[in-house]
Design a protein around this motif. Structure first.
Motif, PDB file in Angstrom:
ATOM      1  N   MET A 151       1.278  -1.414  -0.431  1.00 15.13           N
ATOM      2  CA  MET A 151       0.444   0.429   0.060  1.00 15.13           C
ATOM      3  C   MET A 151       1.238   1.074  -0.425  1.00 15.13           C
ATOM      4  SD  MET A 151      -1.289   2.435   2.673  1.00 15.13           S
ATOM      5  CE  MET A 151      -1.037   1.749   3.521  1.00 15.13           C
ATOM      6  N   ALA A 152       0.742   1.713  -1.338  1.00 15.08           N
ATOM      7  CA  ALA A 152       1.729   3.395  -1.189  1.00 15.08           C
ATOM      8  C   ALA A 152       0.752   4.571  -1.887  1.00 15.08           C
ATOM      9  CB  ALA A 152       2.862   2.650  -2.224  1.00 15.08           C
ATOM     10  N   LEU A 153       1.795   5.560  -2.475  1.00 13.42           N
ATOM     11  CA  LEU A 153       1.209   6.933  -3.069  1.00 13.42           C
ATOM     12  C   LEU A 153       1.914   6.369  -4.817  1.00 13.42           C
ATOM     13  CD1 LEU A 153      -0.445   8.939  -2.967  1.00 13.42           C
ATOM     14  CD2 LEU A 153       2.300   9.954  -3.229  1.00 13.42           C
ATOM     15  N   ARG A 154       0.950   5.819  -5.374  1.00 13.21           N
ATOM     16  CA  ARG A 154       1.911   6.142  -6.770  1.00 13.21           C
ATOM     17  C   ARG A 154       1.330   6.631  -7.787  1.00 13.21           C
ATOM     18  NH1 ARG A 154       3.811   1.566  -5.608  1.00 13.21           N
ATOM     19  NH2 ARG A 154       2.437  -0.370  -4.506  1.00 13.21           N
ATOM     20  N   TYR A 155       1.846   7.340  -8.896  1.00 13.43           N
ATOM     21  CA  TYR A 155       1.579   8.034 -10.052  1.00 13.43           C
ATOM     22  C   TYR A 155       1.147   7.036 -11.007  1.00 13.43           C
ATOM     23  CZ  TYR A 155       3.048  11.719  -6.942  1.00 13.43           C
ATOM     24  OH  TYR A 155       3.304  12.588  -5.389  1.00 13.43           O
ATOM     25  N   ASP A 156       0.222   7.447 -12.085  1.00 12.88           N
ATOM     26  CA  ASP A 156      -0.911   6.599 -13.141  1.00 12.88           C
ATOM     27  C   ASP A 156      -0.228   7.568 -14.436  1.00 12.88           C
ATOM     28  OD1 ASP A 156      -1.824   9.008 -13.605  1.00 12.88           O
ATOM     29  OD2 ASP A 156      -4.382   8.667 -14.163  1.00 12.88           O
ATOM     30  N   GLU A 157      -0.457   6.884 -15.270  1.00 10.26           N
ATOM     31  CA  GLU A 157       0.370   7.710 -16.569  1.00 10.26           C
ATOM     32  C   GLU A 157       0.541   9.189 -16.727  1.00 10.26           C
ATOM     33  OE1 GLU A 157      -1.396   4.918 -16.499  1.00 10.26           O
ATOM     34  OE2 GLU A 157      -0.537   3.278 -16.947  1.00 10.26           O
ATOM     35  N   GLN A 158      -0.777   9.146 -16.928  1.00  8.68           N
ATOM     36  CA  GLN A 158      -1.029  10.930 -16.612  1.00  8.68           C
ATOM     37  C   GLN A 158      -0.212  11.590 -15.388  1.00  8.68           C
ATOM     38  OE1 GLN A 158      -4.462   8.089 -17.496  1.00  8.68           O
ATOM     39  NE2 GLN A 158      -2.685   9.000 -19.656  1.00  8.68           N
ATOM     40  N   LYS A 159       0.470  10.960 -14.552  1.00  8.14           N
ATOM     41  CA  LYS A 159       0.734  11.024 -13.556  1.00  8.14           C
ATOM     42  C   LYS A 159      -0.023  12.506 -12.079  1.00  8.14           C
ATOM     43  CE  LYS A 159       4.903  11.664 -15.298  1.00  8.14           C
ATOM     44  NZ  LYS A 159       6.020  10.342 -15.211  1.00  8.14           N
ATOM     45  N   VAL A 160      -1.104  11.290 -12.412  1.00  3.76           N
ATOM     46  CA  VAL A 160      -2.538  11.496 -11.505  1.00  3.76           C
ATOM     47  C   VAL A 160      -2.007  11.024  -9.936  1.00  3.76           C
ATOM     48  CG1 VAL A 160      -4.478  11.696 -10.355  1.00  3.76           C
ATOM     49  CG2 VAL A 160      -4.016  12.700 -12.435  1.00  3.76           C
ATOM     50  N   PRO A 161      -1.939  11.097  -9.148  1.00  4.75           N
ATOM     51  CA  PRO A 161      -1.382  10.740  -7.532  1.00  4.75           C
ATOM     52  C   PRO A 161      -2.137   9.655  -7.239  1.00  4.75           C
ATOM     53  CG  PRO A 161      -1.996  12.588  -7.068  1.00  4.75           C
ATOM     54  CD  PRO A 161      -1.400  12.627  -8.139  1.00  4.75           C
ATOM     55  N   TYR A 162      -2.641   8.700  -6.903  1.00  9.64           N
ATOM     56  CA  TYR A 162      -3.376   8.121  -6.039  1.00  9.64           C
ATOM     57  C   TYR A 162      -2.471   6.626  -4.682  1.00  9.64           C
ATOM     58  CZ  TYR A 162      -1.355   3.645  -9.089  1.00  9.64           C
ATOM     59  OH  TYR A 162      -0.928   2.580  -9.679  1.00  9.64           O
ATOM     60  N   VAL A 163      -3.508   6.056  -4.027  1.00 16.53           N
ATOM     61  CA  VAL A 163      -2.969   5.400  -2.634  1.00 16.53           C
ATOM     62  C   VAL A 163      -3.375   3.903  -3.907  1.00 16.53           C
ATOM     63  CG1 VAL A 163      -3.543   4.991  -0.736  1.00 16.53           C
ATOM     64  CG2 VAL A 163      -3.702   6.901  -1.813  1.00 16.53           C
TER      65      VAL A 163
END
Length: 308
Positions: A1-13
């Motif tokens: 479980m961590a903070l990540r970023y998708d292909e559009q650089k949008v953050p998500y947990v």
């Protein structure tokens, strides 16, 4: 479980097993959502344009109120819950920013640092899935899992407001609204003592009348006899709308599921997906990705001096 970023650089947990939480600030574009906005919120060009114009005029007449009146996204955030009636929106804005001007209270200078204990202990959470109507779900622990000596009620309310400020910037949430699920399992006298009537009245009045959110339901679970003592403090301050939107479900999840589908809920609420125990500070990391927006918000409101 961590903070990540998708292909559009949008953050998500990323909670694992495909369960994610992200904030969507994009304006909705589907015909279905536009039609819902037109039907429920009067969001049509014929209504919006004159309403925006009138609201800007009202704000400009309030010389000590500094707001970004040319920012359409900002204006919609306040217009949508009041269905584009400019006088009602203006009254709400004034009350909202007068509350925000109160120092060391429930709205001023919101930051993850100021609510770090509430976040870490997950006293208030944004659940990763919306309900079947597209509404955001906020979950609150107001019983056994709430250490009120570590996280006082004021911090709980500030945390709730910061999470609401975050999801309240989502156009889809502005349209669909928010539901609360509040767990009162093993509520104690020490918890009840956190809510003196004057404080309760201020918080409830703000939530009912002066905050730019569409609260569509407040669902109470595990409400035992002790809860009745607490509810007696809140009940005199509840208006008709909120009174009709509070539902007491006891310990039976099936009653909750009549309102919020099980597919939208984690297993600890009788739902179908697993939400693991997690370090709540990761939600603070997600919120901090939008830190500049909160800092920008702090520039708005009532000012002591107005420079022409």
């Amino acid at each position: 479980m961590a903070l990540r970023y998708d292909e559009q650089k949008v953050p998500y947990v990323d909670f694992g097993t495909g369960v994610k939480l992200s904030i969507n600030l994009e304006e909705f574009t589907s015909d279905a959502l536009r039609q819902k906005a037109a039907t429920e919120l009067r969001e049509t060009p014929e209504v919006m344009e004159p309403s925006m114009r009138k609201l800007r005029e009202l704000i400009q007449q309030e010389k000590t109120l500094k707001l970004p009146v040319e920012d359409e996204g900002y204006m919609k955030r306040f217009m949508r819950p009041k269905k584009y009636y400019p006088e009602s929106v203006f009254d709400m804005m004034k009350a909202y920013y007068k509350m925000k001007a109160r120092q060391n209270f429930i709205l001023d200078h919101l930051s993850t640092q100021s609510i770090q204990n509430a976040l870490k202990d997950r006293v208030v959470q944004i659940l990763p899935k919306r309900d079947q109507h597209g509404r955001r779900i906020l979950y609150m622990e107001m019983g056994a899992k709430w250490n009120c000596s570590k996280v006082p009620a004021l911090e709980v309310i500030r945390c709730t407001n910061m999470l609401m400020e975050t999801v309240g910037r989502e156009p889809e949430t502005q349209l669909h609204g928010v539901v609360f699920i509040v767990n009162f399992d093993k509520l104690s006298l020490s918890h009840i003592g956190q809510f003196p009537p004057k404080f309760v009245k201020t918080v409830v009045d703000h939530g009912q009348k002066n905050s730019p959110y569409r609260i569509k339901g407040i669902h109470i679970v595990n409400n035992a006899r002790m809860f009745n003592m607490l509810f007696k403090i809140f009940k005199p301050f509840l208006g008709k709308k909120w009174s009709q939107r509070i539902f007491l479900h006891g310990v039976e999840h099936k009653e909750l599921h009549r309102h919020v589908d099980a597919d939208c809920l984690p297993s600890f609420l009788g739902g179908t997906y697993e939400l693991p125990e997690y370090d709540g500070t990761v939600i603070g990391q997600l919120l901090d990705c939008y830190k500049e927006k909160f800092e920008e918000e702090d520039k708005y409101g009532y000012v002591s001096e107005v420079k022409e």
